[in-house]
Design a protein around this motif. Structure first.
Motif, PDB file in Angstrom:
ATOM      1  N   LEU A  70       4.300  -5.899   2.370  1.00 35.86           N
ATOM      2  CA  LEU A  70       4.190  -5.433   0.981  1.00 35.86           C
ATOM      3  C   LEU A  70       5.071  -6.304   0.093  1.00 35.86           C
ATOM      4  N   ASP A  71       4.549  -6.682  -1.071  1.00 32.55           N
ATOM      5  CA  ASP A  71       5.393  -7.384  -2.025  1.00 32.55           C
ATOM      6  C   ASP A  71       6.355  -6.358  -2.642  1.00 32.55           C
ATOM      7  N   PRO A  72       7.598  -6.758  -2.943  1.00 30.88           N
ATOM      8  CA  PRO A  72       8.556  -5.811  -3.543  1.00 30.88           C
ATOM      9  C   PRO A  72       8.020  -5.148  -4.815  1.00 30.88           C
ATOM     10  N   THR A  73       7.212  -5.876  -5.605  1.00 29.77           N
ATOM     11  CA  THR A  73       6.697  -5.264  -6.840  1.00 29.77           C
ATOM     12  C   THR A  73       5.680  -4.157  -6.551  1.00 29.77           C
ATOM     13  N   VAL A  74       5.041  -4.222  -5.385  1.00 32.14           N
ATOM     14  CA  VAL A  74       4.124  -3.138  -5.009  1.00 32.14           C
ATOM     15  C   VAL A  74       4.946  -1.865  -4.758  1.00 32.14           C
ATOM     16  N   ILE A  75       6.065  -2.043  -4.090  1.00 24.32           N
ATOM     17  CA  ILE A  75       6.929  -0.892  -3.789  1.00 24.32           C
ATOM     18  C   ILE A  75       7.480  -0.292  -5.082  1.00 24.32           C
ATOM     19  N   THR A  76       7.942  -1.150  -5.988  1.00 27.74           N
ATOM     20  CA  THR A  76       8.469  -0.671  -7.278  1.00 27.74           C
ATOM     21  C   THR A  76       7.388   0.077  -8.062  1.00 27.74           C
ATOM     22  N   ALA A  77       6.186  -0.541  -8.137  1.00 28.46           N
ATOM     23  CA  ALA A  77       5.108   0.088  -8.902  1.00 28.46           C
ATOM     24  C   ALA A  77       4.696   1.414  -8.258  1.00 28.46           C
ATOM     25  N   CYS A  78       4.666   1.470  -6.945  1.00 30.48           N
ATOM     26  CA  CYS A  78       4.306   2.715  -6.257  1.00 30.48           C
ATOM     27  C   CYS A  78       5.310   3.819  -6.583  1.00 30.48           C
ATOM     28  N   GLU A  79       6.589   3.462  -6.631  1.00 31.64           N
ATOM     29  CA  GLU A  79       7.610   4.458  -6.988  1.00 31.64           C
ATOM     30  C   GLU A  79       7.359   4.965  -8.400  1.00 31.64           C
ATOM     31  N   GLU A  80       7.062   4.036  -9.305  1.00 31.41           N
ATOM     32  CA  GLU A  80       6.838   4.409 -10.692  1.00 31.41           C
ATOM     33  C   GLU A  80       5.608   5.317 -10.856  1.00 31.41           C
ATOM     34  N   PHE A  81       4.568   5.025 -10.082  1.00 29.54           N
ATOM     35  CA  PHE A  81       3.328   5.801 -10.177  1.00 29.54           C
ATOM     36  C   PHE A  81       3.320   7.000  -9.229  1.00 29.54           C
ATOM     37  N   ASN A  82       4.436   7.166  -8.508  1.00 27.06           N
ATOM     38  CA  ASN A  82       4.527   8.260  -7.544  1.00 27.06           C
ATOM     39  C   ASN A  82       3.437   8.192  -6.473  1.00 27.06           C
ATOM     40  N   LEU A  83       3.237   6.986  -5.960  1.00 33.99           N
ATOM     41  CA  LEU A  83       2.233   6.787  -4.915  1.00 33.99           C
ATOM     42  C   LEU A  83       2.939   6.306  -3.649  1.00 33.99           C
ATOM     43  N   ASP A  84       2.343   6.613  -2.504  1.00 33.02           N
ATOM     44  CA  ASP A  84       2.913   6.171  -1.239  1.00 33.02           C
ATOM     45  C   ASP A  84       2.427   4.751  -0.946  1.00 33.02           C
ATOM     46  N   SER A  85       3.355   3.807  -0.765  1.00 28.34           N
ATOM     47  CA  SER A  85       2.951   2.408  -0.646  1.00 28.34           C
ATOM     48  C   SER A  85       2.113   2.150   0.614  1.00 28.34           C
ATOM     49  N   THR A  86       2.341   2.899   1.679  1.00 31.45           N
ATOM     50  CA  THR A  86       1.528   2.712   2.889  1.00 31.45           C
ATOM     51  C   THR A  86       0.080   3.150   2.620  1.00 31.45           C
ATOM     52  N   THR A  87      -0.073   4.262   1.903  1.00 29.63           N
ATOM     53  CA  THR A  87      -1.421   4.719   1.552  1.00 29.63           C
ATOM     54  C   THR A  87      -2.126   3.668   0.696  1.00 29.63           C
ATOM     55  N   ILE A  88      -1.390   3.066  -0.224  1.00 36.89           N
ATOM     56  CA  ILE A  88      -1.974   2.035  -1.094  1.00 36.89           C
ATOM     57  C   ILE A  88      -2.380   0.809  -0.267  1.00 36.89           C
ATOM     58  N   ALA A  89      -1.508   0.402   0.660  1.00 41.44           N
ATOM     59  CA  ALA A  89      -1.830  -0.750   1.505  1.00 41.44           C
ATOM     60  C   ALA A  89      -3.065  -0.466   2.361  1.00 41.44           C
ATOM     61  N   LEU A  90      -3.197   0.756   2.835  1.00 36.36           N
ATOM     62  CA  LEU A  90      -4.324   1.119   3.694  1.00 36.36           C
ATOM     63  C   LEU A  90      -5.615   1.276   2.903  1.00 36.36           C
ATOM     64  N   SER A  91      -5.515   1.790   1.693  1.00 39.63           N
ATOM     65  CA  SER A  91      -6.717   2.206   0.975  1.00 39.63           C
ATOM     66  C   SER A  91      -7.041   1.388  -0.255  1.00 39.63           C
ATOM     67  N   GLY A  92      -6.056   0.712  -0.817  1.00 38.86           N
ATOM     68  CA  GLY A  92      -6.313  -0.090  -2.010  1.00 38.86           C
ATOM     69  C   GLY A  92      -7.084  -1.324  -1.590  1.00 38.86           C
ATOM     70  N   GLY A  93      -8.052  -1.738  -2.368  1.00 38.77           N
ATOM     71  CA  GLY A  93      -8.876  -2.874  -1.945  1.00 38.77           C
ATOM     72  C   GLY A  93      -8.587  -4.126  -2.737  1.00 38.77           C
ATOM     73  N   GLU A  94      -9.486  -5.090  -2.585  1.00 40.44           N
ATOM     74  CA  GLU A  94      -9.525  -6.320  -3.377  1.00 40.44           C
ATOM     75  C   GLU A  94      -8.347  -7.267  -3.172  1.00 40.44           C
ATOM     76  N   ASP A  95      -7.690  -7.178  -2.017  1.00 38.08           N
ATOM     77  CA  ASP A  95      -6.597  -8.123  -1.766  1.00 38.08           C
ATOM     78  C   ASP A  95      -7.115  -9.495  -1.326  1.00 38.08           C
ATOM     79  N   TYR A  96      -8.313  -9.536  -0.758  1.00 39.47           N
ATOM     80  CA  TYR A  96      -8.926 -10.793  -0.282  1.00 39.47           C
ATOM     81  C   TYR A  96      -8.023 -11.594   0.647  1.00 39.47           C
ATOM     82  N   GLU A  97      -7.233 -10.877   1.419  1.00 36.93           N
ATOM     83  CA  GLU A  97      -6.503 -11.506   2.516  1.00 36.93           C
ATOM     84  C   GLU A  97      -7.432 -11.492   3.735  1.00 36.93           C
TER      85      GLU A  97
END
Ligand code: ADP
Ligand code: MG
Length: 347
Positions: free
Chosen positions: A266-293
């Motif tokens: 996870l990029d540190p800014t993903v963790i910061t943004a997840c805290e701000e939006f009250n979202l769990d960063s692991t859930t975002i990594a698992l379910s958020g799309g469009e990373d094209y990795e």
């Protein structure tokens, strides 16, 4: 949010269909020897020395993008990226693209030009030839359909099928950023709607916005793997989110997969943004799309070749199909991975 920087609005009718095609394609150059005939004839002619891979993806206004925050130039770029990503996910080299667009009459020539500037930049940067397409009118927004073509030796093409018990699961780059970029754009759009005087507050999130608006396909990864002398046993690109791509690999390879929460990059800014939006960063990594990795499996014996590479993270391993797909949390708890692509995620 994005202001109209193009006060000049030339109606497409002024140029006509053929004039428009000439206008938007005139800057493109052919660089591959496998392109025998490009734009201008009834069909393009290709001559690949290796096996050919072909893939198509369509982007539809209101479904895949929102023109109120996606600049047209970025959109053109992204339309190419999402397709090249599929070519690289086959471990192939992308060589040609076709681009078909359906445009409504509210679209001036200047807007089409901007879209094609992004397409041109992508073709140049990724060294692919634009060899054709189609141009038509639309009564329901903008549609961009791209076909990407690539080549690879038949025995080096990597499919979703092929992962075996004991293989390591590897992901390139970091994940979850594109989804968080979308969250920020949607929040700022809502703020702007409520009060157009409000200036968007997005500076701290430039990485997330870039990952959403101007993703880069991992052209470098097949090349890197070749240099490392590693041929993945299976591979897929991350368009819908880690969990659903893991499930695809498992289904096609008839295996199970175990991943470890603390290994997910996870990029540190993903963790910061997840805290701000009250979202769990692991859930975002698992379910958020469009990373094209790229997500792929390698034989255990290849571990020394990839373990220290900064572009690659080993996040888990392949197990027997009977064990299914599971996430081992930081607390050591094992939870089943469910398919939650970004589509269902947003519902
Ligand atoms: P046809 O009527 O034979 O389908 P078109 O007039 O649609 O031919 O297209 C003429 C040429 O321009 C073809 O080579 C086609 O592939 C190309 N072309 C048409 N539209 C586009 C586009 N939007 N982007 C790139 N090439 C295009
Ligand atoms: Mg045509």
């Amino acid at each position: 949010m994005i202001e109209d920087k193009n006060p000049q609005r030339t109606p497409v009718e002024n140029l006509g269909e053929f004039g428009l095609i000439d206008f938007i394609t005139k800057n493109f150059e052919i660089t591959h020897s496998s392109t025998v005939t490009g734009i201008g004839d009834d069909a393009a002619v290709l001559n690949h020395a290796k096996s050919t891979v072909v893939t198509t993806d369509m982007l539809v206004e209101g479904v895949h993008f929102d023109l109120s925050y996606a600049p047209l130039k970025h959109l053109g770029y992204k339309a190419i990226m999402v397709n090249l990503s599929d070519v690289y996910a086959m471990n192939a080299v992308a060589t040609q693209v076709t681009v078909s667009i359906a445009i409504s009459n509210r679209f001036p020539v200047e807007a089409v030009k901007e879209l094609y500037e992004g397409i041109e930049m992508a073709c140049k940067t990724y060294n692919v030839d634009l060899i054709g397409g189609d141009t038509t009118a639309s009564r329901s927004g903008l549609v961009i359909s791209v076909t990407a073509i690539g080549e690879q030796d038949a025995d080096k093409i990597v499919r979703r099928k092929g992962a075996a018990d004991g293989d390591l699961l590897v992901v390139s780059g970091d994940i979850g950023a594109a989804y968080m970029g979308l969250q920020i754009l949607e929040r700022e759009k809502a703020v702007f709607k409520a009060n157009p005087q409000n200036q968007p507050d997005i500076d701290a999130y430039s990485y997330l916005l870039e990952r959403q608006l101007k993703p880069e396909a991992r052209k470098d990864i097949p090349k890197l793997l070749e240099e490392l002398d590693v041929l993945p046993t299976s591979m897929i690109d991350l368009s819908d989110g880690l969990s659903s791509e893991i499930i695809h690999l498992c289904k096609h390879s008839d295996v199970g997969i175990t991943i470890y929460e603390d290994k997910i990059p996870l990029d540190p800014t993903v963790i910061t943004a997840c805290e701000e939006f009250n979202l769990d960063s692991t859930t975002i990594a698992l379910s958020g799309g469009e990373d094209y990795e790229l997500l792929f499996t390698v034989k255990q014996e290849d571990f020394p070749k990839i373990k220290a590479n900064p572009s690659l993270s080993i996040i888990g391993h392949v197990v027997d199909a009977s064990l299914g797909s599971n996430l081992v949390t930081r607390g050591g708890e094992q939870i089943p991975i469910r398919a939650m692509g970004w589509n269902s995620f947003q519902e």
